[in-house]
Structures are given as structure tokens and as C-alpha cells.
Write a protein that holds these residues in place. Sequence first.
Motif, PDB file in Angstrom:
ATOM      1  N   GLY A 195       1.418   2.903 -12.655  1.00 24.97           N
ATOM      2  CA  GLY A 195       2.713   2.915 -11.986  1.00 24.97           C
ATOM      3  C   GLY A 195       2.600   2.355 -10.573  1.00 24.97           C
ATOM      4  O   GLY A 195       3.386   1.522 -10.128  1.00 24.97           O
ATOM      5  N   ARG A 196       1.559   2.811  -9.840  1.00 23.22           N
ATOM      6  CA  ARG A 196       1.401   2.369  -8.441  1.00 23.22           C
ATOM      7  C   ARG A 196       1.173   0.858  -8.361  1.00 23.22           C
ATOM      8  O   ARG A 196       1.630   0.197  -7.426  1.00 23.22           O
TER       9      ARG A 196
ATOM     10  N   TRP B   5       0.838  -1.205   0.000  1.00 27.44           N
ATOM     11  CA  TRP B   5       0.000   0.000   0.000  1.00 27.44           C
ATOM     12  C   TRP B   5       0.871   1.251   0.000  1.00 27.44           C
ATOM     13  O   TRP B   5       0.511   2.265  -0.600  1.00 27.44           O
ATOM     14  N   GLY B   6       2.031   1.185   0.665  1.00 24.60           N
ATOM     15  CA  GLY B   6       2.972   2.302   0.643  1.00 24.60           C
ATOM     16  C   GLY B   6       3.415   2.613  -0.782  1.00 24.60           C
ATOM     17  O   GLY B   6       3.477   3.778  -1.191  1.00 24.60           O
ATOM     18  N   GLU B   7       3.683   1.548  -1.541  1.00 27.95           N
ATOM     19  CA  GLU B   7       4.080   1.735  -2.941  1.00 27.95           C
ATOM     20  C   GLU B   7       2.976   2.397  -3.757  1.00 27.95           C
ATOM     21  O   GLU B   7       3.248   3.093  -4.732  1.00 27.95           O
ATOM     22  N   MET B   8       1.717   2.147  -3.362  1.00 28.68           N
ATOM     23  CA  MET B   8       0.593   2.751  -4.090  1.00 28.68           C
ATOM     24  C   MET B   8       0.674   4.285  -4.007  1.00 28.68           C
ATOM     25  O   MET B   8       0.249   4.986  -4.916  1.00 28.68           O
ATOM     26  N   MET B   9       1.209   4.790  -2.883  1.00 26.44           N
ATOM     27  CA  MET B   9       1.289   6.240  -2.704  1.00 26.44           C
ATOM     28  C   MET B   9       2.444   6.865  -3.482  1.00 26.44           C
ATOM     29  O   MET B   9       2.393   8.036  -3.831  1.00 26.44           O
ATOM     30  N   VAL B  10       3.497   6.093  -3.716  1.00 25.21           N
ATOM     31  CA  VAL B  10       4.662   6.677  -4.380  1.00 25.21           C
ATOM     32  C   VAL B  10       4.788   6.204  -5.836  1.00 25.21           C
ATOM     33  O   VAL B  10       5.816   6.375  -6.464  1.00 25.21           O
ATOM     34  N   GLY B  11       3.703   5.629  -6.353  1.00 25.32           N
ATOM     35  CA  GLY B  11       3.717   5.173  -7.736  1.00 25.32           C
ATOM     36  C   GLY B  11       4.083   6.303  -8.688  1.00 25.32           C
ATOM     37  O   GLY B  11       3.637   7.431  -8.522  1.00 25.32           O
ATOM     38  N   ASP B  12       4.915   5.985  -9.662  1.00 25.07           N
ATOM     39  CA  ASP B  12       5.323   6.984 -10.660  1.00 25.07           C
ATOM     40  C   ASP B  12       4.495   6.747 -11.922  1.00 25.07           C
ATOM     41  O   ASP B  12       4.657   5.735 -12.599  1.00 25.07           O
ATOM     42  N   GLU B  13       3.596   7.679 -12.216  1.00 29.60           N
ATOM     43  CA  GLU B  13       2.670   7.494 -13.339  1.00 29.60           C
ATOM     44  C   GLU B  13       3.191   8.075 -14.655  1.00 29.60           C
ATOM     45  O   GLU B  13       2.408   8.390 -15.551  1.00 29.60           O
TER      46      GLU B  13
ATOM     47  N   ILE C  67       2.599  -3.082 -27.408  1.00 33.22           N
ATOM     48  CA  ILE C  67       2.198  -1.699 -27.651  1.00 33.22           C
ATOM     49  C   ILE C  67       0.796  -1.657 -28.282  1.00 33.22           C
ATOM     50  O   ILE C  67      -0.036  -0.832 -27.911  1.00 33.22           O
ATOM     51  N   MET C  68       0.514  -2.603 -29.179  1.00 29.43           N
ATOM     52  CA  MET C  68      -0.810  -2.626 -29.819  1.00 29.43           C
ATOM     53  C   MET C  68      -1.918  -2.999 -28.856  1.00 29.43           C
ATOM     54  O   MET C  68      -2.971  -2.378 -28.831  1.00 29.43           O
ATOM     55  N   TYR C  69      -1.701  -4.036 -28.056  1.00 30.15           N
ATOM     56  CA  TYR C  69      -2.785  -4.566 -27.216  1.00 30.15           C
ATOM     57  C   TYR C  69      -2.804  -4.005 -25.801  1.00 30.15           C
ATOM     58  O   TYR C  69      -3.860  -3.917 -25.181  1.00 30.15           O
ATOM     59  N   GLU C  70      -1.646  -3.693 -25.239  1.00 32.37           N
ATOM     60  CA  GLU C  70      -1.560  -3.408 -23.804  1.00 32.37           C
ATOM     61  C   GLU C  70      -1.236  -1.956 -23.476  1.00 32.37           C
ATOM     62  O   GLU C  70      -1.894  -1.339 -22.655  1.00 32.37           O
ATOM     63  N   GLY C  71      -0.194  -1.436 -24.088  1.00 27.07           N
ATOM     64  CA  GLY C  71       0.253  -0.085 -23.774  1.00 27.07           C
ATOM     65  C   GLY C  71       1.746  -0.016 -24.011  1.00 27.07           C
ATOM     66  O   GLY C  71       2.373  -1.007 -24.391  1.00 27.07           O
ATOM     67  N   PHE C  72       2.329   1.119 -23.746  1.00 26.63           N
ATOM     68  CA  PHE C  72       3.762   1.269 -23.978  1.00 26.63           C
ATOM     69  C   PHE C  72       4.541   0.256 -23.135  1.00 26.63           C
ATOM     70  O   PHE C  72       4.064  -0.211 -22.098  1.00 26.63           O
ATOM     71  N   ILE C  73       5.751  -0.078 -23.594  1.00 29.53           N
ATOM     72  CA  ILE C  73       6.503  -1.177 -22.983  1.00 29.53           C
ATOM     73  C   ILE C  73       6.873  -0.935 -21.514  1.00 29.53           C
ATOM     74  O   ILE C  73       7.208  -1.872 -20.817  1.00 29.53           O
ATOM     75  N   THR C  74       6.795   0.319 -21.023  1.00 27.31           N
ATOM     76  CA  THR C  74       7.127   0.528 -19.605  1.00 27.31           C
ATOM     77  C   THR C  74       5.885   0.622 -18.713  1.00 27.31           C
ATOM     78  O   THR C  74       5.998   0.995 -17.548  1.00 27.31           O
ATOM     79  N   TYR C  75       4.698   0.287 -19.254  1.00 26.61           N
ATOM     80  CA  TYR C  75       3.543   0.143 -18.337  1.00 26.61           C
ATOM     81  C   TYR C  75       2.594  -0.980 -18.759  1.00 26.61           C
ATOM     82  O   TYR C  75       1.984  -1.616 -17.894  1.00 26.61           O
ATOM     83  N   GLY C  76       2.444  -1.207 -20.061  1.00 23.27           N
ATOM     84  CA  GLY C  76       1.667  -2.363 -20.535  1.00 23.27           C
ATOM     85  C   GLY C  76       0.352  -2.613 -19.829  1.00 23.27           C
ATOM     86  O   GLY C  76       0.093  -3.733 -19.397  1.00 23.27           O
ATOM     87  N   GLY C  77      -0.468  -1.598 -19.677  1.00 23.14           N
ATOM     88  CA  GLY C  77      -1.786  -1.829 -19.070  1.00 23.14           C
ATOM     89  C   GLY C  77      -1.821  -1.724 -17.560  1.00 23.14           C
ATOM     90  O   GLY C  77      -2.857  -1.941 -16.934  1.00 23.14           O
ATOM     91  N   MET C  78      -0.694  -1.420 -16.939  1.00 21.80           N
ATOM     92  CA  MET C  78      -0.691  -1.272 -15.487  1.00 21.80           C
ATOM     93  C   MET C  78      -0.417   0.174 -15.084  1.00 21.80           C
ATOM     94  O   MET C  78       0.340   0.879 -15.747  1.00 21.80           O
TER      95      MET C  78
END
Length: 461
Positions: free
Chosen positions: A297-298, A62-70, A284-295
Motif C-alpha cells: 500500500g505504501r 516518504w510521507g505517503e510511506m507512513m500513511v500507506g493503507d495495507e 490475480i494468478m501472477y501478481e496479487g489481488f487487483i487492488t495491490y498486484g504485488g505492491m
Amino acid sequence: MNLPYAEPYKTKMVEYIRPSTIEERKQWIKEADYNLFNLTSEKVFIDLLTDSGTGAMSDKQWGEMMVGDESYAGSQSYLKLKEVVNRITGFEYFLPTHQGRAAENVLFSVLIKTGDIIPGNAHFDTTKGHIEFRNATALDCTIDEAFNTSIYHPFKGNINIEKLENALRTTEKGKIPFVVLTVTCNTAGGQPVSMDNIKNVSAVCKKYGVPLYIDAARFAENAYFIKIREEGYEDHSIKEITKEMFSYADGMTMSAKKDGLVNMGGFIALRDEEVYKRATVFNIMYEGFITYGGMNGRDMGALAVGLDEATEFDYLETRVEQVAFLGKQLVEYGVPVLEPFGGHAIFLDANKFVPTIPRNEYRAQALAIELYIAGGIRSVEIGTILADRDPFTHKNRYPELELVRLAIPRRTYSLNHMRYIAAVIKEIYNTRSQAKRGYKIVDEAPIMRHFTVKLEKIINE
Ligand SMILES: *Cc1c(COP(=O)(O)O)cnc(C)c1O
């Protein structure tokens, strides 16, 4: 000193669950057309529908949820997750995806073409779905012991090496793009695969020049079973064992909703740069850019911590032994359950539990409904309703086993909840001879009917 294990965590926040009465539940399940998927969560006291994405996160997560880099590109949370995936799996290349089936979709888009054959150990249904969707075939090479409920085998998820080698030898070259090994084997009831078997599967794959991919949803639970059941691994840490497991493979797909200890997420990890490069296009087509892919940051940050926590022995002991605690209680009460117990679930054997209910009246479903009415427990039928109709004859396909699965969410329920569940089942078991009639289907979808099927109770004439 030989002390019993205790949970290596304490409670910091609680979520109330609403107890209800039998009368209320009788009414609610009728309104839900006797389909447990139709119940809203506040009508459920203990929810054992699935262990997927239903676990509890830790305070550090949960701590990581607060410092997520979006940040869209190059997020710090992505880098944290990449570091943990590299360290735990040993795979150099990594792509986040929004869940496990998305990882399958991206990887299989690179690897599978029409007419291919993909051998494995009882492929999970989304894995099979993504194979068959590409007009390819999933070939089950699980050992025969896996489906024999009266035989004990410590690693019922193992692949039959002879069957696998036979497939690799006799199939036209190029038609087997890879072999997939699922650890633990969900479809076989959460049964583990031994290190020896992983090694042998890998050796056969290398002999025929075919890559090996691991469907790793429950890789940490698998490592726990290797540590406690396989000779030579008693003194290895879980992280050493998981690293060794992955060292025999070329890559993995992961549903982080299981051993990632998060509520949503997934990824692909790979050894081969070429496959990675091709997979990035589909990601990239189905999920998102390679550094987040549908997720978010948090969420990547929480997963990074979750993977580290899930590969600690104390956590896994609590997890797997809690499931076994429920299994042992039921065995003590004489209730027919599948053994050895799986890592994530206990399965009731409805053919032995309620043989008095005709099979064409869906005895496993009838038992699951009884569990709900008697104790507010939501389980899931793994039987005739799930097996669907034969696509050609439109007749019911009766699988060998009629099961009710009790999947236990991670770090969520207490041992008292397990005692309660066992007590409810014991009560039902004691009055089982009165169960004579089941249900009839009044509405169903052409495929995957279990999600939306409508049922009616057959009243004893
Ligand atoms: C859950 C699961 C998947 C699919 O993952 P999702 O996150 O539900 O899409 C694939 N393989 C196995 C073994 C699983 O248990």
C-alpha cells in the motif's frame, strides 16, 4: 530576463558514498572477474549502471510511506494511485503490478498467441523476451535514422509508418494482436517519439483494426522532448502532452521504476473493459489481488505522488538537462558520444574511443572497466558481451555499435558529479592510445551472459 534553470528541490537527507583509491579498485574489479555487475555497491563511487529504481523519492513520497493503507482489498493507497493514473493517462481501467515486466507478462498473457507478430520501435529486452517466450515475433519498425550515429534527428524513437503499414497489410488477419510503441525508446538510446508519429501510428492501427499499446516507462521524459522540440507544443503543459500521447493508444504498460519516481513498481492501464476483465485473471494468478498486484500500500501511495511530480516541467527540465550537461561536457572534450543525447543516459562510442583494442577483446567492456578503475564510476557495456553468441554457430555476434552507457539516476547526483564523471572520461580519453589489449572470457552462461560473465585481462606480450 533569461535565467538558467535550477533544481526545483533542495536536499533534506544525504547518503554518504565512499571514495576509494585506484589501487583498491584495481584489486576489487579483479576479484569481481572484471564484471561490473559483481561489484558490491560500497565499492562504487558513482553508480551509473541503470536509472531503473535508483532515483531519490521526495519528502511527500516518504510521507505517503507512513500513511500507506495495507488492506488486502480496497486499500486507500490503491484508490489514490488509481485516481492519479486515470487523471494523467486518461485510461479508465488500471491494474498494479510489481514492476514493468510483470505488467507485460499479465497483458501479453491476454493478447499474444503462438505465431503472432508484434510490430514496434526497437522493443525493450524484457518486452521482446515476453513476446518470444510465447513463440511470437517482435518486428522492429524503427526509422532507419535511429541507428545512424552521424545523422541528427530530433525523434529517433519514431516508427517508420510505411514499414508498419506494410506489416499490417501483408500479415494474415488476426496475427498482429497489437502494436507496441516505446516512449522514450530505451533500446535506441532513450530517443523520443514525436506526437505526430504517435498520431500517425495510431491512425494506421485504427485503419487495420489493431490496438496500440504504449510501453510508457519514460513517458514523461518523452513529453518533455515533445514540448521543447516539436512545433505547436511549446505552450502545452507536460500533463496536457502526456494526456494527448495516451489519447491515441488503447492502453499502456508501465515500469514505475523509471518515470514513476519510485524504487519498485509498475502497472497496466487500459481503455477496454473486456481486456481489463481478462487481465484481472492473470493479475490475480501472477501478481496479487487487483487492488495491490504485488505492491505494498505504501509503495502505491509513493507512486501516486511520484507520477504527479514526474509530470512537472521544472523537474523534467532538471532531469533531461542534467543528462545533456554531461553530454555537452564530453563533446567539449572531444570524446565520441552518441547524439542527440538520450533522456536518461549518455552513450560513449567505444569503436571511436578505443579502436586500438581488438573487437574480440571486448573494447566497450574494457572502456567500462577503465572508467571504474580511474574514477570509481560504474557504467554498463552495451556491445559484444551483451549481444551474446549466435545460438547456432556459437560465435560472437558483433553488433554495429560498441557502447558504454552512463545511465543517470533521477534526482540523485549533482552537477558536480557530472563534472567529475566528465573529467575522469577526459583523462582516459587523453591516454587512449596506450590502450591496446582488452579481456578474454573465461566463463559464461549460454544466454544473457553479461550478468555473470567472468573475464581475464589480456597482458601485453
Ligand atoms: C525498464 C523497462 C521495462 C521493464 O520494466 P522493469 O520494471 O524493469 O521490469 C520495460 N520497458 C522499458 C522501455 C523499460 O525501460
